[in-house]
Design a protein around this motif. Sequence first.
Motif, PDB file in Angstrom:
ATOM      1  N   ARG A  74       0.824  -1.221   0.000  1.00 25.26           N
ATOM      2  CA  ARG A  74       0.000   0.000   0.000  1.00 25.26           C
ATOM      3  C   ARG A  74       0.856   1.269   0.000  1.00 25.26           C
ATOM      4  NH1 ARG A  74      -4.096  -0.584   4.859  1.00 25.26           N
ATOM      5  NH2 ARG A  74      -4.700   1.502   4.080  1.00 25.26           N
ATOM      6  N   GLY A  75       2.182   1.109   0.002  1.00 27.23           N
ATOM      7  CA  GLY A  75       3.076   2.256  -0.042  1.00 27.23           C
ATOM      8  C   GLY A  75       3.241   2.963   1.273  1.00 27.23           C
ATOM      9  N   LEU A  76       2.836   2.290   2.364  1.00 24.38           N
ATOM     10  CA  LEU A  76       2.934   2.916   3.679  1.00 24.38           C
ATOM     11  C   LEU A  76       4.293   2.671   4.325  1.00 24.38           C
ATOM     12  CD1 LEU A  76      -0.624   1.955   5.020  1.00 24.38           C
ATOM     13  CD2 LEU A  76       0.093   4.114   3.961  1.00 24.38           C
ATOM     14  N   GLN A  77       5.045   1.759   3.764  1.00 23.45           N
ATOM     15  CA  GLN A  77       6.327   1.402   4.382  1.00 23.45           C
ATOM     16  C   GLN A  77       7.323   1.059   3.279  1.00 23.45           C
ATOM     17  OE1 GLN A  77       6.004  -1.440   7.618  1.00 23.45           O
ATOM     18  NE2 GLN A  77       8.040  -2.253   7.199  1.00 23.45           N
ATOM     19  N   ASN A  78       8.573   1.462   3.472  1.00 22.01           N
ATOM     20  CA  ASN A  78       9.638   1.145   2.521  1.00 22.01           C
ATOM     21  C   ASN A  78      10.764   0.432   3.261  1.00 22.01           C
ATOM     22  OD1 ASN A  78      11.632   0.975   0.624  1.00 22.01           O
ATOM     23  ND2 ASN A  78      11.579   3.135   0.022  1.00 22.01           N
ATOM     24  N   PRO A  79      10.764  -0.915   3.193  1.00 15.66           N
ATOM     25  CA  PRO A  79      11.755  -1.676   3.966  1.00 15.66           C
ATOM     26  C   PRO A  79      13.151  -1.657   3.366  1.00 15.66           C
ATOM     27  CG  PRO A  79      10.404  -3.161   2.688  1.00 15.66           C
ATOM     28  CD  PRO A  79       9.854  -1.794   2.438  1.00 15.66           C
ATOM     29  N   VAL A  80      13.324  -1.006   2.215  1.00 13.78           N
ATOM     30  CA  VAL A  80      14.625  -1.072   1.564  1.00 13.78           C
ATOM     31  C   VAL A  80      15.699  -0.324   2.353  1.00 13.78           C
ATOM     32  CG1 VAL A  80      14.522   0.995   0.098  1.00 13.78           C
ATOM     33  CG2 VAL A  80      15.670  -1.053  -0.741  1.00 13.78           C
ATOM     34  N   GLU A  81      15.286   0.704   3.163  1.00 12.03           N
ATOM     35  CA  GLU A  81      16.267   1.475   3.922  1.00 12.03           C
ATOM     36  C   GLU A  81      17.061   0.598   4.889  1.00 12.03           C
ATOM     37  OE1 GLU A  81      17.164   4.458   3.453  1.00 12.03           O
ATOM     38  OE2 GLU A  81      15.626   5.115   2.047  1.00 12.03           O
ATOM     39  N   LYS A  86      22.158  -2.535   6.111  1.00 12.81           N
ATOM     40  CA  LYS A  86      22.810  -3.827   6.333  1.00 12.81           C
ATOM     41  C   LYS A  86      23.820  -4.124   5.218  1.00 12.81           C
ATOM     42  CE  LYS A  86      20.100  -6.893   7.953  1.00 12.81           C
ATOM     43  NZ  LYS A  86      19.032  -7.905   8.119  1.00 12.81           N
ATOM     44  N   LEU A  87      23.417  -3.846   3.965  1.00 10.52           N
ATOM     45  CA  LEU A  87      24.295  -4.096   2.824  1.00 10.52           C
ATOM     46  C   LEU A  87      25.532  -3.205   2.886  1.00 10.52           C
ATOM     47  CD1 LEU A  87      24.890  -5.413   0.108  1.00 10.52           C
ATOM     48  CD2 LEU A  87      23.376  -3.750  -0.973  1.00 10.52           C
ATOM     49  N   SER A  88      25.340  -1.929   3.209  1.00 10.42           N
ATOM     50  CA  SER A  88      26.480  -1.001   3.293  1.00 10.42           C
ATOM     51  C   SER A  88      27.466  -1.440   4.364  1.00 10.42           C
ATOM     52  CB  SER A  88      25.982   0.412   3.604  1.00 10.42           C
ATOM     53  OG  SER A  88      25.141   0.885   2.588  1.00 10.42           O
ATOM     54  N   ASP A  89      26.936  -1.868   5.492  1.00  9.64           N
ATOM     55  CA  ASP A  89      27.795  -2.317   6.586  1.00  9.64           C
ATOM     56  C   ASP A  89      28.624  -3.529   6.165  1.00  9.64           C
ATOM     57  OD1 ASP A  89      28.588  -2.274   9.486  1.00  9.64           O
ATOM     58  OD2 ASP A  89      27.640  -4.262   9.398  1.00  9.64           O
ATOM     59  N   ILE A  90      27.970  -4.464   5.473  1.00 11.68           N
ATOM     60  CA  ILE A  90      28.674  -5.675   5.009  1.00 11.68           C
ATOM     61  C   ILE A  90      29.790  -5.304   4.041  1.00 11.68           C
ATOM     62  CG2 ILE A  90      28.416  -7.753   3.591  1.00 11.68           C
ATOM     63  CD1 ILE A  90      25.631  -8.102   4.788  1.00 11.68           C
ATOM     64  N   LEU A  91      29.478  -4.432   3.086  1.00  8.37           N
ATOM     65  CA  LEU A  91      30.448  -4.115   2.042  1.00  8.37           C
ATOM     66  C   LEU A  91      31.640  -3.318   2.573  1.00  8.37           C
ATOM     67  CD1 LEU A  91      28.071  -3.211  -0.940  1.00  8.37           C
ATOM     68  CD2 LEU A  91      29.314  -5.345  -0.565  1.00  8.37           C
ATOM     69  N   PHE A  92      31.391  -2.362   3.460  1.00 13.76           N
ATOM     70  CA  PHE A  92      32.478  -1.507   3.950  1.00 13.76           C
ATOM     71  C   PHE A  92      33.343  -2.191   5.004  1.00 13.76           C
ATOM     72  CE2 PHE A  92      29.953   2.283   2.435  1.00 13.76           C
ATOM     73  CZ  PHE A  92      30.886   2.643   1.472  1.00 13.76           C
ATOM     74  N   ASN A  93      32.773  -3.133   5.726  1.00 15.21           N
ATOM     75  CA  ASN A  93      33.514  -3.754   6.823  1.00 15.21           C
ATOM     76  C   ASN A  93      34.038  -5.149   6.502  1.00 15.21           C
ATOM     77  OD1 ASN A  93      33.139  -1.568   8.722  1.00 15.21           O
ATOM     78  ND2 ASN A  93      30.992  -2.198   8.807  1.00 15.21           N
ATOM     79  N   SER A  94      33.752  -5.620   5.293  1.00  8.91           N
ATOM     80  CA  SER A  94      34.148  -6.984   4.948  1.00  8.91           C
ATOM     81  C   SER A  94      35.622  -7.069   4.573  1.00  8.91           C
ATOM     82  CB  SER A  94      33.309  -7.487   3.772  1.00  8.91           C
ATOM     83  OG  SER A  94      33.792  -8.723   3.330  1.00  8.91           O
TER      84      SER A  94
END
Length: 711
Positions: A74-81, A86-94
């Motif tokens: 319904r466009g009330l929530q955007n879980p991509v943030e 999580k993805l940024s943390d994995i990539l920068f700290n890996s």
Amino acid sequence: MKPKYDSEVDDILQSFYTPALKVAENYDRSVGYFSSEVLASAAEGLEVFVETGGTIRLVIGDPLDDSEYEAVMRGLQNPVESRIAKLSDILFNSKNYHLDLLTYLIAKGQLKIKFAFTHKGMFHKKIGIFYKGSEKIVFSGSANETLAGLTKYNSEEISVYFSWRDSFCDYGQDEINKFELLWQDQNPRTKVIALTSDFYKSIQNGADLYELKKQFFPLDSNQVEERRPFFSYSFKKSKTTVKKALITERLPALPLMLKGRVFELFEHQKLAIKSWKNADYKGLFKLATGAGKTITSITCIVDLYKERSKAKLNTFVIISVPYIELANQWVDELTQFNISAIRCYENSKNWTNSLKKKLLLYLNGKTNFACLVVVNRTLVTDTFQAEIEKLPNDEILFIGDECHHLGSNGLFDHLPNSKHRIGLSATPFRSDEDEVDTSPFTNTNKENLINYFQGIVSEYSLSDAIKDNILSPYYYEIVGVELEEEEYEFYEEITQKISRLINQSKNQKLSPESKLALSSLCGERSRLLATCNGKLPALINYIEQNPTMDLTHSLIYVGEGKAQGQEQPYIEDVTKSLFTSGVKVAKFTSYETGSERKSIMENFKNQFIDALVAMKVLDEGIDVPVCKTAFILASSRNPRQYVQRRGRVLRKSHSKNEAKIIDFLVLPPKRAKSSAAESLRKAELERVTDFKMTSINPSDVEIAIKKLGLC
């Protein structure tokens, strides 16, 4: 490449994924489970892909619970943030070079990622698409984008569809359409959300491209870490460590899919195999052109191998064919059955060592199966014969394709004394009264073939194949071409000389000189009929009189040699005249190199060329199912030739409902009433009657026959 890969027998990563990625320009993928290590494992191909600017679009599934799913839809929530964090943390700290590769691709703008949010459960739209120019390869199935999914670690399978094959419109294009709908977020039950521009900027700003590239290329093949899921919500990882996949020996097996369809034999193919087994694994398959002789015999290979393996017996397969194009086709078809054949043709330096190595392994018990494909002219060489003489005869399966060639003394004497034998031909014999253009003598070939293959064990006619919808129905049209007065006088003169020599042979054996003269006269008469002056104008006139006719995927069969009084070969005249008339045309003969013929055939299939002009090279075995029209200008008296040519255009294809054959008949002048004239009319009528019987429009043909005065 094969249309089906199964990790039980295939290394999907090494035999499919890496080679495709190595030449691809773009790559689309949607998965329910993704790991960056598969990209690292395919580093050899990926380096080229990255350096040439290849781009990847990746859709990764993400399950949501009831409340989340409803809010997202319904466009009330955007879980991509939260996923971005999580993805940024994995990539920068890996410190994992597998993940560094993702960073490298994202920083260079070559990897775009979107999440597909679904209601509970995993997103299982596992589709992959490789692009290069106008060509596409689509694969779908159970293999996830993980090292385990693409190697033998898991039991996985994928189906593959190629844009240059008939099955693509039915299956491959549908998968491409589905991916585009997914990428554009146009599916009603799935919400697809892209990563934000801020994410890409942060990766680009924080990544040291020089250091990343130096670290990753070339990849240290000894660095293989424990497999771990890319995202925490993926399936639990196995405690078992990943081992480097090994490419094992390829052994015969029936495919799950063949040419984009579930593999299943037709009833006539099953009966042929059963009859062959009942005949102690010997026999001729007299199956109509296009009725599946090759697939039938390869299935025989698989069945025989399995039976002999159970008894701890070895199997060595020798497949002999007349032409290189046909040999290449066999090699490709064998691959679908997991059989890797040695190519014993063209330059002997290219195959001698391979054959010797395989024989060494085979004879020393290191492998219990081997297969080779050889062309007839190589079969008779001392080099080849010396190698196969090392094999025990009771372990050999010999397959002779277009086996009517093998009955001649030059070839027959070199056939292996194998325990198991298959002969393949739509027309294995000719009757004694049929005149083959260059050899009007008693057919000893028939005796040789029957003695070697032990007779016909299966017959399936062209009319049977049309009735069973295995071959396409066809319209048949005849066009009369009268010999000019001077041509007819020459024809009559040659015919009289031939008749005298044949009558002489009935009373006494002909001398070698007389035999040579007879063959020469028959060849001369054949060339006259094939290249008479009226044929080419009749062809051009037919095309001009039918301006709406679709000439794409047409075959034009012409005679060999030169027309009377001409300096260049007749095929040159035909090709030039058609081109001048606006037809996109190319020659397809044995005079072109293998690479040239391959290029011509690809252009023909892709409709860059409308028509192929051929003499004999397309007569036997060459599989061109897209052909829908045949113009027959060569008037051979050999039934084998016109049966082969008719079958060539009747092969089934999704692009045609029926075929069309236009036959140009050579007739004497209407005033001519001699025995030679009647013989010519009779010979042409025999072919027309044969074609008429299995055509869609026999009544139309009958009317045309009467108009031409053939009855």
